[in-house]
Design a protein around this motif. Structure first.
Motif, short mmCIF file in Angstrom:
data_model
loop_
_atom_site.label_atom_id
_atom_site.label_comp_id
_atom_site.label_asym_id
_atom_site.label_seq_id
_atom_site.Cartn_x
_atom_site.Cartn_y
_atom_site.Cartn_z
N PHE A 164 0.83 -1.21 0.00
CA PHE A 164 0.00 0.00 0.00
C PHE A 164 0.87 1.26 0.00
CE2 PHE A 164 -2.90 -3.20 1.66
CZ PHE A 164 -4.09 -2.90 1.01
N VAL A 165 1.96 1.21 0.76
CA VAL A 165 2.87 2.35 0.82
C VAL A 165 3.63 2.48 -0.50
CG1 VAL A 165 4.82 3.37 2.04
CG2 VAL A 165 3.05 2.14 3.31
N GLY A 166 4.06 1.35 -1.07
CA GLY A 166 4.78 1.38 -2.33
C GLY A 166 3.93 1.93 -3.47
N ILE A 167 2.67 1.55 -3.50
CA ILE A 167 1.76 2.07 -4.53
C ILE A 167 1.62 3.57 -4.40
CG2 ILE A 167 -0.66 2.10 -5.29
CD1 ILE A 167 -0.74 -0.90 -4.52
N ARG A 168 1.47 4.03 -3.19
CA ARG A 168 1.32 5.46 -2.94
C ARG A 168 2.58 6.21 -3.37
NH1 ARG A 168 -2.55 9.36 -2.24
NH2 ARG A 168 -2.06 10.78 -0.53
N PHE A 169 3.74 5.61 -3.12
CA PHE A 169 5.01 6.25 -3.45
C PHE A 169 5.23 6.31 -4.96
CE2 PHE A 169 9.56 5.73 -4.41
CZ PHE A 169 10.06 6.88 -3.83
N ALA A 170 5.08 5.15 -5.64
CA ALA A 170 5.34 5.10 -7.08
C ALA A 170 4.22 5.74 -7.89
CB ALA A 170 5.54 3.66 -7.53
N GLY A 171 3.04 5.87 -7.29
CA GLY A 171 1.89 6.40 -8.00
C GLY A 171 2.00 7.86 -8.38
N LEU A 191 -3.34 -8.03 10.90
CA LEU A 191 -2.23 -7.13 11.19
C LEU A 191 -1.87 -6.23 10.01
CD1 LEU A 191 0.13 -9.62 13.07
CD2 LEU A 191 -1.33 -7.86 14.08
N VAL A 192 -2.35 -6.56 8.80
CA VAL A 192 -1.94 -5.79 7.62
C VAL A 192 -2.34 -4.32 7.70
CG1 VAL A 192 -2.20 -5.56 5.12
CG2 VAL A 192 -1.82 -7.82 6.12
N PRO A 193 -3.63 -3.98 7.98
CA PRO A 193 -3.97 -2.55 8.03
C PRO A 193 -3.21 -1.77 9.11
CG PRO A 193 -5.95 -3.87 7.75
CD PRO A 193 -4.85 -4.82 8.07
N PRO A 194 -3.09 -2.26 10.35
CA PRO A 194 -2.31 -1.48 11.32
C PRO A 194 -0.86 -1.28 10.91
CG PRO A 194 -3.63 -3.14 12.44
CD PRO A 194 -3.71 -3.44 10.99
N VAL A 195 -0.24 -2.32 10.35
CA VAL A 195 1.15 -2.17 9.90
C VAL A 195 1.22 -1.16 8.76
CG1 VAL A 195 3.11 -3.36 8.86
CG2 VAL A 195 1.82 -4.47 10.68
N THR A 196 0.23 -1.18 7.87
CA THR A 196 0.19 -0.20 6.78
C THR A 196 0.12 1.21 7.33
OG1 THR A 196 -0.95 -1.77 5.33
CG2 THR A 196 -1.08 0.55 4.73
N VAL A 197 -0.72 1.41 8.33
CA VAL A 197 -0.86 2.75 8.93
C VAL A 197 0.47 3.21 9.50
CG1 VAL A 197 -1.95 4.04 10.80
CG2 VAL A 197 -3.32 2.50 9.39
N ALA A 250 -2.50 5.77 1.91
CA ALA A 250 -2.31 4.33 2.02
C ALA A 250 -3.13 3.73 3.16
CB ALA A 250 -0.83 4.02 2.21
N GLY A 251 -3.21 4.43 4.29
CA GLY A 251 -3.98 3.91 5.42
C GLY A 251 -5.45 3.77 5.10
N LEU A 303 5.79 7.91 4.70
CA LEU A 303 5.19 8.94 3.86
C LEU A 303 4.75 10.18 4.64
CD1 LEU A 303 2.95 6.67 1.58
CD2 LEU A 303 5.28 7.51 1.14
N GLY A 304 4.78 10.11 5.97
CA GLY A 304 4.36 11.24 6.78
C GLY A 304 2.86 11.48 6.74
N GLU A 305 2.06 10.44 6.44
CA GLU A 305 0.60 10.56 6.40
C GLU A 305 0.06 10.30 7.80
OE1 GLU A 305 -0.10 9.28 1.73
OE2 GLU A 305 -0.47 7.81 3.31
N VAL A 306 -0.19 11.37 8.54
CA VAL A 306 -0.60 11.27 9.94
C VAL A 306 -2.10 11.01 10.00
CG1 VAL A 306 -0.66 12.43 12.17
CG2 VAL A 306 1.24 12.85 10.58
N PRO A 307 -2.53 9.93 10.67
CA PRO A 307 -3.96 9.63 10.72
C PRO A 307 -4.73 10.60 11.60
CG PRO A 307 -2.72 8.08 12.06
CD PRO A 307 -1.71 8.91 11.32
N ALA A 308 -5.95 10.92 11.16
CA ALA A 308 -6.84 11.77 11.95
C ALA A 308 -7.54 10.93 13.02
CB ALA A 308 -7.88 12.42 11.04
#
Length: 339
Positions: free
Chosen positions: A57-64, A301-307, A147-148, A314-319
């Motif tokens: 999820f992070v890689g897609i966001r980065f390369a996208g 565990l996949v979504p929490p690790v993605t967050v 990504a989150g 990526l510095g994407e801080v969750p609200a």
């Protein structure tokens, strides 16, 4: 993908399995003997799978930022197909050397290779939907949402599988499943209202939900097919089919490779080799040795690790509201898929 991914086969009829197992068992495996301690290689493989799928999820966001959805999906799947082909060739050659004669069966687990055109056609359909459609939809979603958000929205796919099992297979709607569905979709509503980082793009949310629907379709079809063909062969053939379906994006991919920075291209190659090829193989290794219940727990565990990865890389801080929505999503999925 996070998606999802490959497992060990079984001969049990898919229609007799409860919707809960359909939600996360991408294939069916014999239960290992009880009472044995968990060997560290299995735990390591499970942890590797979770980390790789979360990193996708992070890689897609980065390369996208530099690759369009279709071009990135083609680059990823072409890379994965090459890696899987090398693995299958090595596996087949090694099996032939050990037996002293050429290997003509399945490269993975010794089951017969698919010979019927109907089975091959369904594997191709699965590959097009899973490796083609899912990847393009998710890539497009992550151009609009973080990504989150994408990971948490895709995590409701097991509930869609359960709903489909009720509608298509006639399985019974239990109280726990109904409660889990309600809780999970309340979480989706919270995420859609504000986004994971405080901003929600409605089209991005819709594309992420479409990704979850394609994931659910892939699980249901794979569930049927793995009684006929082993997981390694199915993954390999499905990857080839998905790559072929994405070939119309080849001109765009070639143009974007020439313009993209090396870091983005490396990110796309990473998606093909690690989350796709290696992630699917380690997942199959785990599911051939663990029961469905244990492997299901790992997928939570996949979504929490993605967050966490999205936050740190990526510095994407969750609200705060989105964190609540994500917690509701995961709680609902766990409620709905527990046996």
């Amino acid at each position: 993908m996070t998606c999802a991914e490959t497992t060990a086969p079984t001969t049990a009829a898919a229609s007799t399995r409860p919707a809960a197992e359909a939600a996360h068992t991408l294939t069916r495996e014999p239960a290992p003997p009880t009472g044995r301690p968990r060997p560290w290689p299995i735990v390591a493989a499970a942890g590797t799978t979770v980390l790789l799928w979360a990193s996708a999820f992070v890689g897609i966001r980065f390369a996208g930022h530099d690759y369009s959805p279709g071009a990135m999906a083609l680059g990823r799947m072409a890379t994965a197909s090459i890696a899987l082909s090398v693995f299958v060739a090595a596996l087949t050659t090694g099996a032939g050397r050990r037996s002293g004669r050429p290997r003509h069966g399945t490269p993975g687990l010794g089951a017969p290779a698919p010979r019927r055109s109907g089975t091959l056609g369904l594997i191709a359909l699965w590959g097009v939907a899973w490796f083609g459609g899912y990847n393009v939809a998710l890539n497009a979603a992550e151009r609009l949402v973080d990504a989150g958000t994408a990971a948490l929205l895709v995590s409701v796919a097991p509930i869609l599988v359960a709903v489909a099992a009720i509608l298509v297979l006639g399985e019974r709607l239990t109280g726990r499943l109904g409660l889990g569905m309600a809780v999970a979709f309340a979480g989706v509503a919270l995420i859609a209202a504000g986004g994971f980082t405080g901003h929600a793009d409605k089209l991005g949310v819709a594309l992420a939900v479409l990704s979850a629907a394609l994931y659910a379709f892939g699980v249901l079809l794979q569930k049927r097919l793995l009684a006929r063909v082993d997981a390694v062969t199915m993954t390999w053939l499905g990857a080839l089919a998905g790559t072929a379906a994405l070939l119309p994006f080849a001109p765009a991919l070639l143009g974007e490779i020439a313009a993209a920075p090396p870091s983005a291209t490396l990110g796309m190659l990473y998606l093909g080799v690690f989350p796709t090829a290696i992630g699917f193989l380690t997942w199959g290794y785990v599911l051939s040795r663990w029961t469905a219940g244990r492997t299901t727990a790992a997928t939570y565990l996949v979504p929490p690790v993605t967050v966490l990865l999205s936050w740190t890389v990526l510095g994407e801080v969750p609200a705060p509201l989105a964190l609540l929505g994500g917690a509701l999503c995961l709680t609902g999925v766990i409620l709905a898929t527990r046996r």
